[in-house]
Design an enzyme around this catalytic site. Structure first.
Site, PDB file in Angstrom:
ATOM      1  N   LYS A  66       0.802  -1.228   0.000  1.00 33.63           N
ATOM      2  CA  LYS A  66       0.000   0.000   0.000  1.00 33.63           C
ATOM      3  C   LYS A  66       0.841   1.287   0.000  1.00 33.63           C
ATOM      4  CE  LYS A  66      -4.380  -1.468   2.045  1.00 33.63           C
ATOM      5  NZ  LYS A  66      -5.350  -1.189   3.108  1.00 33.63           N
ATOM      6  N   ASP A 102     -10.170   3.460   2.122  1.00 31.13           N
ATOM      7  CA  ASP A 102     -10.395   2.811   3.424  1.00 31.13           C
ATOM      8  C   ASP A 102     -11.107   3.747   4.406  1.00 31.13           C
ATOM      9  OD1 ASP A 102      -9.351   0.259   2.965  1.00 31.13           O
ATOM     10  OD2 ASP A 102      -7.299   0.905   3.389  1.00 31.13           O
TER      11      ASP A 102
HETATM   12  P1  NAP Z   1      -1.199  -1.989  11.982  1.00 32.70           P
HETATM   13  O1  NAP Z   1      -0.818  -0.843  11.122  1.00 32.70           O
HETATM   14  O2  NAP Z   1      -0.237  -3.090  12.201  1.00 32.70           O
HETATM   15  O3  NAP Z   1      -1.619  -1.379  13.425  1.00 32.70           O
HETATM   16  C1  NAP Z   1      -1.938  -2.233  14.489  1.00 32.70           C
HETATM   17  C2  NAP Z   1      -2.449  -1.439  15.688  1.00 32.70           C
HETATM   18  O4  NAP Z   1      -2.798  -2.401  16.692  1.00 32.70           O
HETATM   19  C3  NAP Z   1      -1.430  -0.495  16.329  1.00 32.70           C
HETATM   20  O5  NAP Z   1      -2.094   0.612  16.888  1.00 32.70           O
HETATM   21  C4  NAP Z   1      -0.830  -1.380  17.442  1.00 32.70           C
HETATM   22  O6  NAP Z   1      -0.315  -0.643  18.531  1.00 32.70           O
HETATM   23  C5  NAP Z   1      -2.056  -2.136  17.892  1.00 32.70           C
HETATM   24  N1  NAP Z   1      -1.713  -3.382  18.541  1.00 32.70           N
HETATM   25  C6  NAP Z   1      -1.313  -4.546  17.950  1.00 32.70           C
HETATM   26  N2  NAP Z   1      -1.089  -5.494  18.879  1.00 32.70           N
HETATM   27  C7  NAP Z   1      -1.339  -4.910  20.088  1.00 32.70           C
HETATM   28  C8  NAP Z   1      -1.285  -5.387  21.435  1.00 32.70           C
HETATM   29  N3  NAP Z   1      -0.939  -6.653  21.730  1.00 32.70           N
HETATM   30  N4  NAP Z   1      -1.608  -4.517  22.428  1.00 32.70           N
HETATM   31  C9  NAP Z   1      -1.972  -3.235  22.148  1.00 32.70           C
HETATM   32  N5  NAP Z   1      -2.043  -2.728  20.887  1.00 32.70           N
HETATM   33  C10 NAP Z   1      -1.731  -3.562  19.870  1.00 32.70           C
HETATM   34  O7  NAP Z   1      -2.521  -2.694  11.434  1.00 32.70           O
HETATM   35  P2  NAP Z   1      -3.708  -2.044  10.540  1.00 32.70           P
HETATM   36  O8  NAP Z   1      -3.366  -2.201   9.114  1.00 32.70           O
HETATM   37  O9  NAP Z   1      -4.029  -0.696  11.067  1.00 32.70           O
HETATM   38  O10 NAP Z   1      -4.907  -3.076  10.829  1.00 32.70           O
HETATM   39  C11 NAP Z   1      -5.468  -3.197  12.125  1.00 32.70           C
HETATM   40  C12 NAP Z   1      -6.705  -4.092  12.088  1.00 32.70           C
HETATM   41  O11 NAP Z   1      -7.698  -3.520  11.229  1.00 32.70           O
HETATM   42  C13 NAP Z   1      -6.468  -5.499  11.552  1.00 32.70           C
HETATM   43  O12 NAP Z   1      -7.194  -6.386  12.370  1.00 32.70           O
HETATM   44  C14 NAP Z   1      -7.040  -5.462  10.157  1.00 32.70           C
HETATM   45  O13 NAP Z   1      -7.504  -6.728   9.731  1.00 32.70           O
HETATM   46  C15 NAP Z   1      -8.208  -4.501  10.358  1.00 32.70           C
HETATM   47  N6  NAP Z   1      -8.614  -3.810   9.111  1.00 32.70           N
HETATM   48  C16 NAP Z   1      -9.917  -3.907   8.709  1.00 32.70           C
HETATM   49  C17 NAP Z   1     -10.331  -3.268   7.545  1.00 32.70           C
HETATM   50  C18 NAP Z   1     -11.759  -3.378   7.078  1.00 32.70           C
HETATM   51  O14 NAP Z   1     -12.030  -3.122   5.905  1.00 32.70           O
HETATM   52  N7  NAP Z   1     -12.702  -3.718   7.942  1.00 32.70           N
HETATM   53  C19 NAP Z   1      -9.406  -2.500   6.806  1.00 32.70           C
HETATM   54  C20 NAP Z   1      -8.082  -2.405   7.261  1.00 32.70           C
HETATM   55  C21 NAP Z   1      -7.700  -3.058   8.420  1.00 32.70           C
HETATM   56  P3  NAP Z   1       1.225  -0.135  18.585  1.00 32.70           P
HETATM   57  O15 NAP Z   1       1.260   1.137  17.790  1.00 32.70           O
HETATM   58  O16 NAP Z   1       1.479   0.046  20.017  1.00 32.70           O
HETATM   59  O17 NAP Z   1       2.051  -1.232  17.950  1.00 32.70           O
END
Ligand code: NAP
Length: 280
Positions: A66, A102
């Site tokens: 992306k 998104d």
């Molecule tokens: P990302 O960039 O990796 O960000 C992950 C986030 O989760 C960060 O804020 C991280 O905190 C936090 N996190 C992860 N593990 C954690 C833990 N053990 N304790 C506390 N905080 C934790 O991921 P992303 O791309 O934003 O995606 C996040 C979620 O959204 C995924 O589940 C994805 O499948 C979903 N999603 C859904 C859609 C949809 O269309 N519905 C679209 C996109 C994404 P830190 O900053 O502290 O690491």
């Protein structure tokens, strides 16, 4: 001749976008086909040039491309530039233009389920990753008054706030502060990966302080009901999962390619059926 669309990512086999888009093309009697392309990072540049050469009409971009795709495109929409990620590429003659649907997909789905615009509500986003960035910047671009961010790593939330190009009032919270102060918020948007299958019993925060008139939107859609949604529902709050966001980000990409917004309810059903469950 059929128009060709697709999605690029690594891995890509799990993607539900081909089912969603091919069904929409069929329902609208359009001569088009959407194909998943497994593209490794080291092949991205060649793949983009190849897609231009073979005449692809547009494509989606998923993990891990992306951000990496941005310098390979001819133009980037300002919101996608601010978000720092492209999930949709539109062909204009021989130029590829990058967009991010998104955030807009999320906001459309939220407004629809909430029943009115959320821009004057007090909003908390949990998480500061890629999805949070798209949602926070889109809400701010659309004129949200107050959006606070709670994240495990404070520096990431700080970065999100400081780089936001749109005016919005934002306080930064730890996850502990978020739990304590939850009663101050009308809308809580859960964007972390916590609670996603298979770790379905985990939750980023407990919601004992939530107001019964609050609304929780979790962007996870597998499982259909995450732990935070279950806890919030028990306290009377309304909840929503990430299915609408997923359907709308796809529908908005489809609209950019064809000028037609497809049936998003139908798109949600396709994904729901593929997941083999019910949604909220
Ligand atoms: P990302 O960039 O990796 O960000 C992950 C986030 O989760 C960060 O804020 C991280 O905190 C936090 N996190 C992860 N593990 C954690 C833990 N053990 N304790 C506390 N905080 C934790 O991921 P992303 O791309 O934003 O995606 C996040 C979620 O959204 C995924 O589940 C994805 O499948 C979903 N999603 C859904 C859609 C949809 O269309 N519905 C679209 C996109 C994404 P830190 O900053 O502290 O690491």
């Amino acid at each position: 001749m059929k128009k060709l669309y697709g999605v690029i990512g690594d891995p890509i086999g799990h993607s539900m976008s081909p089912d969603m888009h091919n069904d929409a093309f069929g329902a609208l009697h359009m001569e088009a086909y959407y194909h998943p392309f497994h593209i490794k990072s080291e092949e991205l540049k060649t793949a983009v040039a190849g897609m231009k050469a073979i005449g692809l009409s547009g494509f989606n971009v998923t993990v891990p491309h992306k951000t990496a795709i941005m310098p390979l495109l001819d133009e980037i929409d300002p919101l996608a530039e601010a978000i720092g990620a492209v999930n949709t590429v539109v062909r204009d003659e021989n130029r590829f233009i990058g967009y991010n649907t998104d955030g807009e997909g999320f906001v459309r789905g939220l407004n629809e389920e909430y029943g009115s615009s959320v821009l004057d509500k007090k909003i908390m986003i949990i998480g500061a990753g890629g999805a949070a960035r798209a949602i926070y910047y889109t809400l701010s671009q659309q004129g949200a008054e107050r959006v606070d961010i709670a994240n495990r790593t404070p520096a990431k939330a700080e970065e999100l706030k400081s780089r936001c190009p749109y005016p919005v009032e934002t306080a930064l919270l730890s996850l502990e502060q978020a739990e304590e102060q939850l009663g101050d918020y009308d809308i809580i948007i859960q964007t972390t990966s916590i609670g996603m299958s298979p770790k379905v019993s985990e939750t980023p925060i407990h919601v004992k302080n939530i107001r019964p008139d609050a609304f929780v939107s979790d962007i996870i859609y597998n499982p259909a009901e995450t732990m935070i949604m279950k806890e919030a529902k028990k306290r009377g709050a309304r909840v929503q999962n990430g299915l609408k966001m997923f359907a709308y980000q796809g529908a908005l990409a489809f609209e950019k390619w064809t000028g037609i917004l497809p049936d998003t309810e139908r798109m949600q059903k396709i994904v729901q059926n593929k997941l083999g469950g019910t949604s909220c």
